[in-house]
Design a protein around this motif. Structure first.
Motif, PDB file in Angstrom:
ATOM      1  N   ALA A  76       0.852  -1.193   0.000  1.00 41.94           N
ATOM      2  CA  ALA A  76       0.000   0.000   0.000  1.00 41.94           C
ATOM      3  C   ALA A  76       0.884   1.238   0.000  1.00 41.94           C
ATOM      4  N   LEU A  77       0.723   2.075  -1.005  1.00 43.89           N
ATOM      5  CA  LEU A  77       1.534   3.280  -1.137  1.00 43.89           C
ATOM      6  C   LEU A  77       0.970   4.388  -0.251  1.00 43.89           C
ATOM      7  N   ARG A  78       1.849   5.063   0.454  1.00 40.40           N
ATOM      8  CA  ARG A  78       1.409   6.062   1.430  1.00 40.40           C
ATOM      9  C   ARG A  78       1.600   7.494   0.966  1.00 40.40           C
ATOM     10  N   SER A  79       2.103   7.690  -0.243  1.00 38.32           N
ATOM     11  CA  SER A  79       2.288   9.040  -0.758  1.00 38.32           C
ATOM     12  C   SER A  79       2.212   9.013  -2.280  1.00 38.32           C
ATOM     13  N   THR A  80       2.196  10.168  -2.878  1.00 34.92           N
ATOM     14  CA  THR A  80       2.168  10.283  -4.334  1.00 34.92           C
ATOM     15  C   THR A  80       3.521  10.786  -4.816  1.00 34.92           C
ATOM     16  N   GLY A  81       4.042  10.139  -5.852  1.00 37.86           N
ATOM     17  CA  GLY A  81       5.342  10.544  -6.386  1.00 37.86           C
ATOM     18  C   GLY A  81       6.179   9.350  -6.757  1.00 37.86           C
ATOM     19  N   ASP A  82       7.497   9.526  -6.708  1.00 44.71           N
ATOM     20  CA  ASP A  82       8.420   8.448  -7.060  1.00 44.71           C
ATOM     21  C   ASP A  82       8.742   7.592  -5.841  1.00 44.71           C
ATOM     22  N   PHE A  83       8.825   6.292  -6.081  1.00 40.52           N
ATOM     23  CA  PHE A  83       9.249   5.330  -5.069  1.00 40.52           C
ATOM     24  C   PHE A  83      10.557   4.705  -5.563  1.00 40.52           C
ATOM     25  N   TRP A  84      11.516   4.647  -4.663  1.00 37.42           N
ATOM     26  CA  TRP A  84      12.879   4.255  -5.042  1.00 37.42           C
ATOM     27  C   TRP A  84      13.148   2.825  -4.590  1.00 37.42           C
ATOM     28  N   VAL A  85      13.839   2.085  -5.441  1.00 38.77           N
ATOM     29  CA  VAL A  85      14.051   0.650  -5.219  1.00 38.77           C
ATOM     30  C   VAL A  85      15.542   0.382  -5.002  1.00 38.77           C
ATOM     31  N   TYR A  86      15.851  -0.348  -3.941  1.00 39.78           N
ATOM     32  CA  TYR A  86      17.222  -0.691  -3.583  1.00 39.78           C
ATOM     33  C   TYR A  86      17.362  -2.211  -3.523  1.00 39.78           C
ATOM     34  N   VAL A  87      18.520  -2.691  -3.894  1.00 38.82           N
ATOM     35  CA  VAL A  87      18.845  -4.110  -3.723  1.00 38.82           C
ATOM     36  C   VAL A  87      19.599  -4.249  -2.411  1.00 38.82           C
ATOM     37  N   GLU A  88      19.126  -5.159  -1.560  1.00 41.98           N
ATOM     38  CA  GLU A  88      19.729  -5.349  -0.256  1.00 41.98           C
ATOM     39  C   GLU A  88      19.966  -6.834   0.011  1.00 41.98           C
ATOM     40  N   GLU A  89      20.574  -7.100   1.149  1.00 45.37           N
ATOM     41  CA  GLU A  89      20.806  -8.483   1.563  1.00 45.37           C
ATOM     42  C   GLU A  89      19.510  -9.069   2.100  1.00 45.37           C
ATOM     43  N   GLY A  90      19.259 -10.312   1.805  1.00 43.18           N
ATOM     44  CA  GLY A  90      18.062 -10.998   2.275  1.00 43.18           C
ATOM     45  C   GLY A  90      18.420 -12.368   2.829  1.00 43.18           C
ATOM     46  N   PRO A  91      17.411 -13.153   3.142  1.00 44.95           N
ATOM     47  CA  PRO A  91      15.988 -12.820   3.115  1.00 44.95           C
ATOM     48  C   PRO A  91      15.585 -11.938   4.301  1.00 44.95           C
ATOM     49  N   VAL A  92      14.368 -11.390   4.206  1.00 46.41           N
ATOM     50  CA  VAL A  92      13.848 -10.532   5.258  1.00 46.41           C
ATOM     51  C   VAL A  92      12.487 -11.064   5.694  1.00 46.41           C
ATOM     52  N   PRO A  93      12.042 -10.750   6.906  1.00 47.82           N
ATOM     53  CA  PRO A  93      10.717 -11.205   7.355  1.00 47.82           C
ATOM     54  C   PRO A  93       9.626 -10.673   6.428  1.00 47.82           C
ATOM     55  N   PHE A 152       9.879   3.911  -9.501  1.00 49.12           N
ATOM     56  CA  PHE A 152       8.604   3.865 -10.208  1.00 49.12           C
ATOM     57  C   PHE A 152       7.668   4.877  -9.571  1.00 49.12           C
ATOM     58  N   ALA A 153       6.656   5.276 -10.310  1.00 52.55           N
ATOM     59  CA  ALA A 153       5.718   6.292  -9.832  1.00 52.55           C
ATOM     60  C   ALA A 153       4.490   5.630  -9.240  1.00 52.55           C
ATOM     61  N   GLY A 154       3.902   6.284  -8.252  1.00 51.11           N
ATOM     62  CA  GLY A 154       2.700   5.758  -7.616  1.00 51.11           C
ATOM     63  C   GLY A 154       1.870   6.860  -7.006  1.00 51.11           C
ATOM     64  N   ARG A 155       0.646   6.488  -6.605  1.00 45.97           N
ATOM     65  CA  ARG A 155      -0.260   7.452  -5.984  1.00 45.97           C
ATOM     66  C   ARG A 155      -0.610   7.012  -4.571  1.00 45.97           C
ATOM     67  N   SER A 156      -0.824   7.976  -3.737  1.00 42.77           N
ATOM     68  CA  SER A 156      -1.166   7.692  -2.351  1.00 42.77           C
ATOM     69  C   SER A 156      -2.475   6.913  -2.276  1.00 42.77           C
ATOM     70  N   GLY A 157      -2.474   5.859  -1.474  1.00 42.36           N
ATOM     71  CA  GLY A 157      -3.677   5.065  -1.260  1.00 42.36           C
ATOM     72  C   GLY A 157      -3.835   3.877  -2.178  1.00 42.36           C
ATOM     73  N   GLU A 158      -3.083   3.816  -3.260  1.00 40.75           N
ATOM     74  CA  GLU A 158      -3.220   2.665  -4.158  1.00 40.75           C
ATOM     75  C   GLU A 158      -2.360   1.498  -3.673  1.00 40.75           C
ATOM     76  N   THR A 159      -2.707   0.312  -4.120  1.00 39.04           N
ATOM     77  CA  THR A 159      -1.963  -0.903  -3.769  1.00 39.04           C
ATOM     78  C   THR A 159      -1.341  -1.492  -5.027  1.00 39.04           C
ATOM     79  N   VAL A 160      -0.064  -1.847  -4.929  1.00 36.71           N
ATOM     80  CA  VAL A 160       0.630  -2.502  -6.030  1.00 36.71           C
ATOM     81  C   VAL A 160       1.150  -3.853  -5.549  1.00 36.71           C
ATOM     82  N   ILE A 161       1.305  -4.756  -6.491  1.00 34.10           N
ATOM     83  CA  ILE A 161       1.857  -6.077  -6.182  1.00 34.10           C
ATOM     84  C   ILE A 161       3.310  -6.089  -6.620  1.00 34.10           C
ATOM     85  N   VAL A 162       4.200  -6.375  -5.685  1.00 32.06           N
ATOM     86  CA  VAL A 162       5.631  -6.408  -5.970  1.00 32.06           C
ATOM     87  C   VAL A 162       6.104  -7.854  -5.893  1.00 32.06           C
ATOM     88  N   GLY A 163       6.706  -8.332  -6.976  1.00 35.03           N
ATOM     89  CA  GLY A 163       7.243  -9.689  -7.011  1.00 35.03           C
ATOM     90  C   GLY A 163       8.726  -9.669  -7.330  1.00 35.03           C
TER      91      GLY A 163
END
Length: 211
Positions: A76-93, A152-163
């Motif tokens: 669930a996106l909490r703001s409108t604008g750009d969302f930034w994606v980072y590669v990190e060490e996993g796995p995570v809960p 990627f761009a998104g709007r506040s309140g919308e839900t996206v599926i991330v795989g």
């Protein structure tokens, strides 16, 4: 008329100086202490601004949504604008609503190169465009570190599926703010304060030395 006594010619190698005015000495000493205090205040202010920028960037990093390799999760996106994606060490809960049926499965990579991919889509399957960020920048903020790769761009309140898919289970992606943009204004402010403080301190020392 009496004779005027003769005085010996003054020795040019001998000079007599009037005693220094104690008021001048005190004023000069106060001026130097003021300049030193101004310099100290500048250093403290610069450190505080720099630390605050780092703290806020660290909070932004800790607040990111993280997705392990082999998982699909609604975000669930909490703001409108750009969302930034980072590669990190996993796995995570992962949350209970995540689909991690492929977690831990090794993906075949015919090219023998490290492989990582992710997709952002709406709940009805419409894929959201993801833009690569260049240059990739690495951040290290306390417990979190990673590599900025895309947005990627998104709007506040919308839900996206991330795989996320990868050829290793020890990887994850993080989605959130641009941590570099969060701390940049504070670092700029620290630089401005440092420049002004050094200039004023140098002028104060100069004025004190001339008294």
């Amino acid at each position: 008329m009496s004779d005027v006594p003769a005085f010996p010619a003054p020795d040019p190698s001998t000079r007599w100086e009037a005693p220094a005015n104690s008021t001048t000495h005190r004023a000069r000493r106060r001026g130097r202490w003021f300049a030193l205090g101004l310099l100290l205040v500048t250093v403290v202010a610069v450190g505080a601004l720099f630390s605050e920028g780092t703290r806020r960037a660290g909070d932004a990093a800790a607040d990111m949504v993280r997705v392990s390799a082999g998982c699909r999760v609604p975000v669930a996106l909490r703001s409108t604008g750009d969302f930034w994606v980072y590669v990190e060490e996993g796995p995570v809960p992962m949350p209970d609503n995540a689909d991690c049926t492929n977690a831990g499965m090794m993906m075949a990579n015919p090219h023998g190169l490290p492989m990582l991919g992710f997709a952002v889509a709406t709940p009805n399957g419409v894929e959201r465009p993801v833009v690569e960020v260049e240059p990739n920048r690495r951040y290290d903020l306390g417990r979190n570190e990673g590599l900025l790769t895309s947005r990627f761009a998104g709007r506040s309140g919308e839900t996206v599926i991330v795989g996320v898919v990868a050829d290793s289970p020890d990887v994850a992606i993080a989605i959130g703010e641009n941590v570099f943009s969060v701390r940049t204004p504070w670092r700029i402010a620290a630089g401005v304060v440092l420049a002004i403080g050094l200039l004023l301190s140098a002028l104060s020392f100069r004025v004190a030395a001339r008294r």
